[in-house]
Design an enzyme around this catalytic site. Structure first.
Site, PDB file in Angstrom:
ATOM      1  N   PRO A  22       2.736   3.718  -1.855  1.00 17.01           N
ATOM      2  CA  PRO A  22       2.746   4.431  -3.642  1.00 17.01           C
ATOM      3  C   PRO A  22       3.973   4.707  -3.697  1.00 17.01           C
ATOM      4  O   PRO A  22       4.486   4.342  -4.988  1.00 17.01           O
ATOM      5  CB  PRO A  22       2.468   5.897  -3.111  1.00 17.01           C
ATOM      6  CG  PRO A  22       2.627   6.396  -1.620  1.00 17.01           C
ATOM      7  CD  PRO A  22       2.390   5.264  -1.404  1.00 17.01           C
TER       8      PRO A  22
ATOM      9  N   ASP B  91       8.669  -5.812   2.136  1.00 14.10           N
ATOM     10  CA  ASP B  91       9.037  -5.654   3.653  1.00 14.10           C
ATOM     11  C   ASP B  91      10.637  -5.273   4.015  1.00 14.10           C
ATOM     12  O   ASP B  91      11.684  -5.700   3.515  1.00 14.10           O
ATOM     13  CB  ASP B  91       9.179  -6.536   4.911  1.00 14.10           C
ATOM     14  CG  ASP B  91       8.450  -6.196   6.055  1.00 14.10           C
ATOM     15  OD1 ASP B  91       7.617  -4.965   6.696  1.00 14.10           O
ATOM     16  OD2 ASP B  91       9.229  -5.976   6.742  1.00 14.10           O
ATOM     17  N   SER B  92      10.787  -3.612   4.279  1.00 12.77           N
ATOM     18  CA  SER B  92      12.300  -2.765   4.108  1.00 12.77           C
ATOM     19  C   SER B  92      12.379  -2.433   5.359  1.00 12.77           C
ATOM     20  O   SER B  92      11.144  -2.150   6.006  1.00 12.77           O
ATOM     21  CB  SER B  92      11.658  -2.175   2.884  1.00 12.77           C
ATOM     22  OG  SER B  92      10.518  -1.904   2.328  1.00 12.77           O
TER      23      SER B  92
ATOM     24  N   HIS C 249      18.987  -1.599  -1.686  1.00 10.52           N
ATOM     25  CA  HIS C 249      19.067  -2.793  -1.524  1.00 10.52           C
ATOM     26  C   HIS C 249      17.721  -3.658  -2.332  1.00 10.52           C
ATOM     27  O   HIS C 249      17.701  -5.265  -2.049  1.00 10.52           O
ATOM     28  CB  HIS C 249      17.999  -2.362   0.236  1.00 10.52           C
ATOM     29  CG  HIS C 249      17.027  -1.198  -0.203  1.00 10.52           C
ATOM     30  ND1 HIS C 249      17.055  -0.491  -0.479  1.00 10.52           N
ATOM     31  CD2 HIS C 249      15.929  -1.419   0.593  1.00 10.52           C
ATOM     32  CE1 HIS C 249      16.581   0.589  -0.773  1.00 10.52           C
ATOM     33  NE2 HIS C 249      15.501   0.090   0.350  1.00 10.52           N
TER      34      HIS C 249
ATOM     35  N   TYR D  82      12.578   7.417   4.086  1.00 10.46           N
ATOM     36  CA  TYR D  82      14.140   7.863   4.458  1.00 10.46           C
ATOM     37  C   TYR D  82      14.957   8.552   3.270  1.00 10.46           C
ATOM     38  O   TYR D  82      16.203   8.539   3.621  1.00 10.46           O
ATOM     39  CB  TYR D  82      15.150   6.875   5.180  1.00 10.46           C
ATOM     40  CG  TYR D  82      14.187   6.287   6.753  1.00 10.46           C
ATOM     41  CD1 TYR D  82      14.426   7.341   7.289  1.00 10.46           C
ATOM     42  CD2 TYR D  82      12.673   5.942   6.942  1.00 10.46           C
ATOM     43  CE1 TYR D  82      13.122   7.048   9.362  1.00 10.46           C
ATOM     44  CE2 TYR D  82      12.168   4.895   7.455  1.00 10.46           C
ATOM     45  CZ  TYR D  82      12.129   5.858   8.861  1.00 10.46           C
ATOM     46  OH  TYR D  82      11.286   5.422   9.790  1.00 10.46           O
TER      47      TYR D  82
ATOM     48  N   LYS E  22      19.197   5.137  -8.373  1.00  5.72           N
ATOM     49  CA  LYS E  22      18.712   4.477  -7.162  1.00  5.72           C
ATOM     50  C   LYS E  22      18.738   2.707  -7.865  1.00  5.72           C
ATOM     51  O   LYS E  22      18.926   1.772  -7.281  1.00  5.72           O
ATOM     52  CB  LYS E  22      17.483   4.874  -6.366  1.00  5.72           C
ATOM     53  CG  LYS E  22      17.424   4.409  -5.611  1.00  5.72           C
ATOM     54  CD  LYS E  22      16.023   4.655  -5.121  1.00  5.72           C
ATOM     55  CE  LYS E  22      15.826   3.947  -3.358  1.00  5.72           C
ATOM     56  NZ  LYS E  22      13.962   4.348  -3.403  1.00  5.72           N
TER      57      LYS E  22
ATOM     58  N   HIS F 219       0.367  -1.509   0.215  1.00  2.70           N
ATOM     59  CA  HIS F 219       0.098   0.110   0.094  1.00  2.70           C
ATOM     60  C   HIS F 219       1.269   1.018   0.006  1.00  2.70           C
ATOM     61  O   HIS F 219       0.317   1.976   0.119  1.00  2.70           O
ATOM     62  CB  HIS F 219      -1.198   0.230   1.341  1.00  2.70           C
ATOM     63  CG  HIS F 219      -1.895  -0.949   1.376  1.00  2.70           C
ATOM     64  ND1 HIS F 219      -1.949  -2.139   1.543  1.00  2.70           N
ATOM     65  CD2 HIS F 219      -3.103  -1.176   0.725  1.00  2.70           C
ATOM     66  CE1 HIS F 219      -2.396  -3.037   1.184  1.00  2.70           C
ATOM     67  NE2 HIS F 219      -4.031  -2.268   1.188  1.00  2.70           N
TER      68      HIS F 219
ATOM     69  N   LYS G 177       7.275   2.498  -3.355  1.00  3.60           N
ATOM     70  CA  LYS G 177       7.680   1.675  -3.741  1.00  3.60           C
ATOM     71  C   LYS G 177       7.426   0.696  -4.808  1.00  3.60           C
ATOM     72  O   LYS G 177       7.421  -0.014  -5.309  1.00  3.60           O
ATOM     73  CB  LYS G 177       7.502   0.298  -2.933  1.00  3.60           C
ATOM     74  CG  LYS G 177       7.558   0.076  -1.263  1.00  3.60           C
ATOM     75  CD  LYS G 177       7.363  -1.127  -0.110  1.00  3.60           C
ATOM     76  CE  LYS G 177       8.067  -0.527   1.347  1.00  3.60           C
ATOM     77  NZ  LYS G 177       7.103  -1.611   1.286  1.00  3.60           N
TER      78      LYS G 177
HETATM   79  P1  ITT Z   1       3.770  -1.925   2.513  1.00  2.01           P
HETATM   80  O1  ITT Z   1       3.767  -2.928   3.640  1.00  2.01           O
HETATM   81  O2  ITT Z   1       2.275  -1.963   2.537  1.00  2.01           O
HETATM   82  O3  ITT Z   1       4.246  -2.542   1.323  1.00  2.01           O
HETATM   83  P2  ITT Z   1       4.721   0.259   4.176  1.00  2.01           P
HETATM   84  O4  ITT Z   1       5.151   1.466   4.071  1.00  2.01           O
HETATM   85  O5  ITT Z   1       3.940   0.085   5.363  1.00  2.01           O
HETATM   86  O6  ITT Z   1       4.151  -0.231   2.958  1.00  2.01           O
HETATM   87  P3  ITT Z   1       7.430  -1.579   5.300  1.00  2.01           P
HETATM   88  O7  ITT Z   1       5.929  -1.791   6.665  1.00  2.01           O
HETATM   89  O8  ITT Z   1       8.101  -2.066   4.644  1.00  2.01           O
HETATM   90  O9  ITT Z   1       6.416  -0.770   4.391  1.00  2.01           O
HETATM   91  O10 ITT Z   1       7.717  -0.272   5.988  1.00  2.01           O
HETATM   92  C1  ITT Z   1       9.084   0.296   5.039  1.00  2.01           C
HETATM   93  C2  ITT Z   1       9.630   1.613   5.222  1.00  2.01           C
HETATM   94  O11 ITT Z   1      10.912   1.842   5.437  1.00  2.01           O
HETATM   95  C3  ITT Z   1       9.024   2.094   4.281  1.00  2.01           C
HETATM   96  O12 ITT Z   1       7.493   3.071   5.001  1.00  2.01           O
HETATM   97  C4  ITT Z   1       9.755   3.654   3.741  1.00  2.01           C
HETATM   98  O13 ITT Z   1       9.743   4.759   4.565  1.00  2.01           O
HETATM   99  C5  ITT Z   1      11.115   2.958   4.247  1.00  2.01           C
HETATM  100  N1  ITT Z   1      11.590   2.444   3.569  1.00  2.01           N
HETATM  101  C6  ITT Z   1      11.898   1.006   2.842  1.00  2.01           C
HETATM  102  N2  ITT Z   1      12.718   1.400   1.928  1.00  2.01           N
HETATM  103  C7  ITT Z   1      12.526   2.378   1.184  1.00  2.01           C
HETATM  104  C8  ITT Z   1      13.563   3.306   0.181  1.00  2.01           C
HETATM  105  O14 ITT Z   1      13.708   2.199  -1.134  1.00  2.01           O
HETATM  106  N3  ITT Z   1      13.724   4.255   0.538  1.00  2.01           N
HETATM  107  C9  ITT Z   1      13.235   5.259   1.496  1.00  2.01           C
HETATM  108  N4  ITT Z   1      12.835   4.663   2.575  1.00  2.01           N
HETATM  109  C10 ITT Z   1      12.453   3.556   2.848  1.00  2.01           C
END
Ligand code: ITT
Length: 198
Positions: free
Chosen positions: A16, A73-74, A184, A158, A179, A14, A18
């Site tokens: 936008p 998940d990131s 990652h 971030y 990027k 969810h 990613k």
């Molecule tokens: P979904 O679970 O719906 O995919 P989310 O935003 O809740 O969306 P996560 O739980 O994986 O996703 O949270 C990961 C957060 O880490 C995300 O909201 C970003 O703020 C940060 N993040 C992950 N990948 C990133 C990236 O490539 N660049 C910057 N911030 C990133």
């Protein structure tokens, strides 16, 4: 189990920021629909690792849609903060998803720690789940340094404070293709491709 060219894949996100990055990684080889477009609810992320939460999100979307689902998940892990915010990266931004506030929180915690160490890393766990079937999970990581104040206006989350190793610009100062050349998420996807794509 393989991802076959042309098949439909539910992107179980969810976020936008990613969705376009994951769609670009899939390279136009699949029919993509997002969990948001299918009105799938967001599951609670109750696991304790990136991989666990990626599998939970992919399985949830696959079960509800009856289709193959791909989840990410990131998060950002800061060395001087013992890996925080880590799996709580989205939650540090609060319900309003205020990443200026989340970034300010990282800066404050770093000041409080007294550490000069600004090293950090991004992790992406990607999981693919088949409805009532297997689930494959892989992980990718990029190391870098944090900079304050934030710089740049592209990307998401971030990105404005993260400078990947070997670069002088933040992810937010690069365009998306730069990027994505070695992020990652790209590194995780290379492993996914090796496992699931012929
Ligand atoms: P979904 O679970 O719906 O995919 P989310 O935003 O809740 O969306 P996560 O739980 O994986 O996703 O949270 C990961 C957060 O880490 C995300 O909201 C970003 O703020 C940060 N993040 C992950 N990948 C990133 C990236 O490539 N660049 C910057 N911030 C990133």
């Amino acid at each position: 189990m393989k991802l076959i060219k042309g098949m439909r894949i539910v992107l179980a996100t969810h976020n936008p920021g990613k969705a376009p990055e994951i769609a670009a990684l899939l390279g136009g080889n699949y029919e993509i629909v997002t969990a948001g477009e299918l009105n799938l609810p967001e599951p609670a992320e109750t696991e304790t690792t990136f991989g666990g939460n990626a599998m939970l999100k992919a399985r949830h979307a696959a079960a509800l849609s009856g289709e193959v689902a791909l989840a990410d998940d990131s998060g950002l892990s800061v060395s001087a903060l013992d890996g925080a915010p880590g799996i709580f990266s989205a939650r540090w931004a609060g319900p309003g998803k205020d990443f200026a506030a989340a970034i300010a929180k990282v800066e404050l915690r770093l000041e409080e720690s007294g550490s000069e160490d600004r090293s950090a890393w991004f992790t992406s766990a990607l999981a693919v789940a088949w409805p009532d079937g297997p689930c494959v999970v892989v992980e990718g990581r990029v190391d870098g340094q944090l900079v304050f104040p934030p710089r740049g206006d592209r990307g998401f989350g971030y990105d404005p404070i993260f400078v990947p190793a070997g670069e002088s610009r933040t992810y937010s100062e690069m365009d998306r293709t730069e990027k994505e050349a070695d992020s990652h998420r790209t590194r995780a996807f290379a492993r996914l491709r090796a496992a699931l794509i012929d």
